[in-house]
Scaffold this motif. Structure first.
Motif, short mmCIF file in Angstrom:
data_model
loop_
_atom_site.label_atom_id
_atom_site.label_comp_id
_atom_site.label_asym_id
_atom_site.label_seq_id
_atom_site.Cartn_x
_atom_site.Cartn_y
_atom_site.Cartn_z
N ILE A 193 -14.86 -45.56 -14.15
CA ILE A 193 -15.75 -46.15 -13.16
C ILE A 193 -14.92 -46.77 -12.03
O ILE A 193 -13.87 -47.37 -12.26
N LEU A 194 -15.38 -46.54 -10.80
CA LEU A 194 -14.67 -47.06 -9.64
C LEU A 194 -14.76 -48.59 -9.61
O LEU A 194 -15.80 -49.16 -9.94
N SER A 195 -13.65 -49.22 -9.25
CA SER A 195 -13.64 -50.68 -9.15
C SER A 195 -12.64 -51.03 -8.05
O SER A 195 -11.80 -50.21 -7.68
N THR A 196 -12.71 -52.26 -7.55
CA THR A 196 -11.72 -52.66 -6.54
C THR A 196 -10.32 -52.55 -7.13
O THR A 196 -9.38 -52.19 -6.45
N ASP A 197 -10.19 -52.85 -8.41
CA ASP A 197 -8.89 -52.78 -9.06
C ASP A 197 -8.34 -51.34 -9.05
O ASP A 197 -7.18 -51.11 -8.70
N ARG A 198 -9.18 -50.36 -9.42
CA ARG A 198 -8.71 -48.96 -9.40
C ARG A 198 -8.38 -48.53 -7.98
O ARG A 198 -7.42 -47.79 -7.75
N ILE A 199 -9.19 -48.96 -7.02
CA ILE A 199 -8.94 -48.60 -5.62
C ILE A 199 -7.59 -49.17 -5.18
O ILE A 199 -6.77 -48.47 -4.57
N ALA A 200 -7.34 -50.44 -5.53
CA ALA A 200 -6.09 -51.06 -5.11
C ALA A 200 -4.89 -50.36 -5.74
O ALA A 200 -3.88 -50.11 -5.07
N ARG A 201 -5.00 -50.01 -7.00
CA ARG A 201 -3.86 -49.35 -7.66
C ARG A 201 -3.58 -47.97 -7.08
O ARG A 201 -2.42 -47.58 -6.88
N ALA A 202 -4.65 -47.25 -6.75
CA ALA A 202 -4.47 -45.93 -6.14
C ALA A 202 -3.86 -46.06 -4.74
O ALA A 202 -2.98 -45.28 -4.35
N ALA A 203 -4.30 -47.08 -4.00
CA ALA A 203 -3.74 -47.30 -2.65
C ALA A 203 -2.26 -47.66 -2.77
O ALA A 203 -1.43 -47.17 -1.99
#
Lengths: 198, 198
Positions: B8-18
């Motif tokens: 599931i998408l989360s700000t945490d996953r977004i930050a790690r991918a960035a």
């Protein structure tokens, strides 16, 4: 032999295209660069040996804008003049900076500047180990300051978490053009005072 | 509602991918990030307001590794401890640095560190304008030094143009592990000496 439909490839065109990519995206890859220049990656390798040489071409573009002063003045003035010009050049290419520090320096203009710094510090009787430490300090402070020069006029956003002491400090600089320049001159004075004499 | 086939998408996953993109390429775009996370750009906007918020999430990752000392010691020791920890954190993310300086700071951990510096300098009787200048000097020196910490062990290549004075300086540091750490400690001492007392 047909007439070329795009400008002839040269190290100069390759370097300029790489600089455009770094400025826009923060980096470059050989495939991206080939795509941008509308050539195959293998054509690039007819002109450059690889990524490391391209990084040195980029360094050379930034360093060729550094103006060296006459070296016969007092050492602190010579060093300050070099630092001001060095910072001005890199402030134009902030996203280039991490690439510059990630590869060993060999570009002729860069070596010329480091030669001038080492000569000036040696003439001022600093020993070779101190000379290397001072040069590294100059690099670290100048490149950090070049990033700050490219920062927004107000580098700190408003936040409910800002404590009174930090708020009072921020109020003296926020929204003031020249903030980064003043901070650089302050830092330069602190550095030269801290280095003191040999 | 089907079962999601990716985490599931989360700000945490977004930050790690960035962060992965920045580390690999020097930057990120929203379309690249969406592609990497196998979602549409519009799904990203359900979690973050845009690029600026993602940059702050990245800053928060780096800043959350900064350890603040007890603030009741002598100001120069407190400032030195903060600078050492701040440099160590950013040395892990060198390619993040130009993104950090390009956007206004608002991440809570960053503000906490600046609050600690401002409080320490204010208690040591520095005025608010000097406090802001010293904080900017600290930022510039630490971020430049973090880039140097991530540099090759031998940051200067061999070149026929190296003059004798620069060669003598280089000979004292080249190929020595700990070169960047020593240069940082030298710079830290110079800075604190140059700042002197309020």
């Amino acid at each position: 032999m047909g007439r070329p439909s795009v400008p002839i490839l040269s190290t100069d065109r390759i370097a300029r295209a790489a600089m455009d990519l770094v400025t826009a995206t923060g980096g470059f890859t050989i495939p991206d660069l080939a795509r941008k220049l509308k050539v195959s990656p293998s054509s690039l390798y007819n002109h450059v040996t690889g990524r490391e040489q391209i990084v040195e071409l980029l360094r050379e573009i930034a360093m060729s804008e550094v103006e060296l002063p006459e070296l016969d003045g007092p050492w602190a003035e010579v060093v300050a003049a070099i630092m001001r010009s060095y910072r001005r050049s890199y402030a134009r290419y902030p996203r280039l900076i991490p690439l510059m520090t990630a590869y060993p320096v060999s570009s002729p203009h860069a070596v010329e500047m480091y030669n001038a710094l080492a000569l000036t510090l040696t003439r001022a009787s600093f020993g070779p180990d101190e000379t290397l430490h001072i040069i590294t300090l100059i690099d670290n402070f100048v490149l950090g300051s070049a990033l700050d020069a490219a920062a927004p006029e107000t580098p700190w956003g408003s936040s409910p978490d800002v404590a009174p002491e930090f708020a009072a400090a921020l109020a003296t600089g926020d929204h003031r053009p020249g903030r980064a320049d003043e901070a650089f001159e302050f830092g330069l004075t602190v550095l030269l005072r801290g280095i003191g004499g040999p």
